[in-house]
Design a protein around this motif. Structure first.
Motif, PDB file in Angstrom:
ATOM      1  N   UNK A 115       0.992  -1.351   0.166  1.00 18.93           N
ATOM      2  CA  UNK A 115       0.013  -0.126   0.196  1.00 18.93           C
ATOM      3  C   UNK A 115       0.633   1.244   0.002  1.00 18.93           C
ATOM      4  N   UNK A 116       0.340   2.057   0.508  1.00 21.56           N
ATOM      5  CA  UNK A 116       0.918   3.810   0.273  1.00 21.56           C
ATOM      6  C   UNK A 116       0.739   4.380   1.852  1.00 21.56           C
ATOM      7  N   UNK A 117       1.760   5.184   2.235  1.00 16.37           N
ATOM      8  CA  UNK A 117       1.496   5.794   3.319  1.00 16.37           C
ATOM      9  C   UNK A 117       1.368   7.105   2.823  1.00 16.37           C
ATOM     10  N   UNK A 118       0.218   7.789   3.140  1.00 12.69           N
ATOM     11  CA  UNK A 118      -0.126   8.994   2.758  1.00 12.69           C
ATOM     12  C   UNK A 118      -0.100   9.986   4.091  1.00 12.69           C
ATOM     13  N   UNK A 119       0.726  11.077   3.920  1.00 16.68           N
ATOM     14  CA  UNK A 119       0.878  11.968   5.050  1.00 16.68           C
ATOM     15  C   UNK A 119       0.032  13.234   4.780  1.00 16.68           C
ATOM     16  N   UNK A 120      -0.692  13.770   5.898  1.00 16.66           N
ATOM     17  CA  UNK A 120      -1.568  15.015   5.676  1.00 16.66           C
ATOM     18  C   UNK A 120      -0.994  16.216   6.833  1.00 16.66           C
ATOM     19  N   UNK A 121      -1.085  17.437   6.354  1.00 17.68           N
ATOM     20  CA  UNK A 121      -1.060  18.433   7.370  1.00 17.68           C
ATOM     21  C   UNK A 121      -2.351  19.282   7.279  1.00 17.68           C
ATOM     22  N   UNK A 122      -2.905  19.452   8.279  1.00 15.11           N
ATOM     23  CA  UNK A 122      -4.291  20.161   8.496  1.00 15.11           C
ATOM     24  C   UNK A 122      -4.538  21.351   9.508  1.00 15.11           C
TER      25      UNK A 122
END
Length: 159
Positions: A115-122
């Motif tokens: 899979x993929x690791x999706x990093x987010x900033x919010x």
């Protein structure tokens, strides 16, 4: 990953929603999560307190932000959150209308290529640009299991 290629989230991709924190929703959420702090329930105590009004509990804002993240990613993928970190910059007063927003900051394959690791900033921000909460998170996204197993999309079409 096996199967058809998936359109991965792109660095810079942004998703957002509006949220209103009225007195009733502040009380209701605080009660549901077990936060009995008078600043979330008692208008007289809140008015005499440091913020001068009822304020949303931290879990209230964070839950809505995490829900936005989960909903957005799960529309396209099998997705689960791996971890989040939040900072409470300013108390959210009763009556506030905020934009809850996330921006994809990275997308990388997992070490086992599962899979993929999706990093987010919010952040949670008002229309004047005042930031109330900031956050960072990581999500694991994978091609939908039913598509891998059956080679179909949700509507039954072949991919």
């Amino acid at each position: 990953m096996m199967g058809a290629a998936i359109a991965l989230p792109v660095v810079g991709e942004r998703f957002a929603r509006r949220a209103r924190f009225d007195a009733e929703s502040i009380r209701r959420f605080a009660t549901l999560c077990g936060d009995l702090n008078p600043l979330h329930h008692d208008e007289a105590a809140a008015e005499a307190g440091p913020f001068g009004t009822l304020i949303a509990s931290g879990p209230h804002v964070v839950a809505l932000m995490m829900g936005l993240d989960a909903t957005y990613l799960s529309e396209r993928f099998d997705a689960v959150g791996l971890g989040f970190d939040f900072r409470f910059v300013k108390a959210v007063p009763a009556g506030a209308e905020l934009t809850l927003e996330w921006t994809v900051s990275a997308c990388r394959p997992t070490s086992g290529a599962t899979g993929y690791v999706v990093s987010v900033e919010g952040r949670a921000v008002d229309d004047a640009g005042t930031v109330f909460v900031t956050g960072k998170g990581e999500n694991l996204v994978r091609q939908r299991a039913y598509a891998q197993a059956f080679g179909q999309d949700r509507e039954g079409g072949v991919r």
